[in-house]
Write a protein that holds these residues in place. Structure first.
Motif: not given
Length: 404
Positions: A189-195, A200-202, A375-381
């Motif tokens: 939906a938006s640029p900060t919600t790409t995985w 990166a934020a996490l 996906i982003g949460e899994h990648f961060a972990a």
């Protein structure tokens, strides 16, 4: 008592105010951020890559100011696919001191009409518009404006009601990532919600996103770009574009992967480097490409893709996602014997069978916003957590470890 609006100050947009772009091209009306350098663009003949690299996924303005009102004039390029559902205007996302603080859209702009059945494209010029953020809090603050991840965006003018200066260096590590449209952020939906932005934020890192829609194809000039880009962490996501373009066979794939890794290592011999295979995509797990729009769905106003290859052609070397995953794991295992900073991650650990059952791919290729978050949460972990390839190293004598 009513306070009169403060006069606006126009600040030139320069490289010092931008993060995530590798080049800035002067245009008739402003500056066009690019995610590939000029020498690559001069050699490229593919319209898909040209469009993707000019879409500023991960690119953001970053500055410090006391301003309570910010306006950004831009000239976006809107994409239209006849027969497919209309695409929403791109989102400009505001962060204040690292926290979400608003969104804006810019109407108008140029229009690029792409015929999915023939690949032909036509551009119609349009007008400059403005993204407005009129009610920022008082006091000194760090501002980020993330540009639309899926909409080419010329930067025309930055106006504020107080002076701005480049945001200070927070001492964070730089993560350089390359992948496909999924990494660029298609259908989120938006640029900060790409995985990658979420990860990166996490992970507390600065992102340079070379997710290039349709163009994660082991191109040598992309490898050289990564070789020459300063980075503390590097990841490569390889698989889906090689299958859905039916670009090469297994015989060519293996040396191409080695060559890409060799080139990146010329500039980053010891940098943690994570090779990631494709997330689950059922239509291409065992069926080769190319992918094509499902014309029956398109006639009903829905965009869906199908695999047009023959599973029997795997015997002659055609690539599927399962074939690529197995070969990437073998290549990394072989090279890691001499390269202790080279790592492998099976993409199905980011989005696999259970994730697909809960959050299916709406068009059969691309995850939606909820799946990007997964996906982003899994990648961060799996990448940034302690003991993982991108974990922050402890400083000598620091019992708590480095937070950079």
């Amino acid at each position: 008592m009513h306070t009169a609006p403060r006069p606006r100050i126009t600040t030139p947009v320069t490289a010092e105010l931008l993060r995530g772009a590798l080049d800035l091209e002067p245009t008739e009306r402003g500056l066009l951020p690019h995610r590939l350098p000029a020498w690559v663009r001069a050699r490229n003949t593919d319209g898909q890559l040209a469009m993707a690299e000019s879409q500023p996924s991960g690119v953001r303005l970053a500055f410090r100011t006391r301003a309570t009102a910010v306006e950004l004039d831009t000239l976006p390029t809107k994409r239209v696919y006849p027969g497919a559902p209309p695409r929403p205007d791109g989102v400009y996302e505001l962060l204040v001191d690292g926290r979400p603080a608003g969104q804006a859209r810019v109407a108008g702009g140029d229009t690029l009409t792409v015929d999915l059945s023939t690949g032909s494209a036509q551009t119609r010029p349009g007008l400059v518009g403005t993204a407005r953020f009129p009610t920022l809090p008082e006091g000194v603050k760090d501002i980020e404006i993330w540009l639309p991840h899926n909409e080419t965006t010329e930067l025309v003018a930055l106006r504020t009601d107080a002076p701005v200066e480049p945001a200070p260096d927070r001492g964070r590590r730089t993560w350089l990532h390359h992948g496909s449209s999924i990494s660029q952020g298609s259908d989120t939906a938006s640029p900060t919600t790409t995985w990658p932005a979420l990860a990166a934020a996490l992970g507390g890192v600065e992102l340079i996103n070379l997710g290039l829609s349709g163009s994660a194809l082991l191109d040598p000039f992309t490898a050289r770009t990564m070789r020459d880009t300063p980075a503390d962490l590097i990841s490569l996501k390889i698989g889906i574009n090689l299958v859905n373009t039916d670009l090469m066979r297994l015989r060519a794939f293996t040396p191409a992967v080695h060559g890409f890794l060799d080139t990146v290592r010329e500039g980053h011999p010891d940098t943690p480097l994570l090779v990631v295979s494709s997330i689950l995509c059922p239509i291409h797990e065992d069926t080769p490409g190319p992918s094509a729009p499902d014309l029956t769905a398109l006639s009903a106003g829905r965009l869906r893709f199908r695999a047009t290859g023959d599973p029997a052609d795997r015997a002659s070397g055609k690539l599927t996602l399962r074939v690529i995953r197995d070969e990437l794991a073998r290549i990394v295992r072989q090279r890691a014997a001499q390269d202790r900073n080279l790592h492998h991650l099976d993409g199905r650990a980011l989005y696999g069978e259970a994730d697909f059952a809960e959050l299916p791919l709406p068009d059969r290729l691309h995850p939606d916003t909820a799946a990007h978050r997964r996906i982003g949460e899994h990648f961060a972990a799996l990448a940034f957590a302690p003991g993982r390839p991108f974990a922050a190293r402890r400083a000598p004598g620091d019992r708590l470890g480095s937070g950079s």
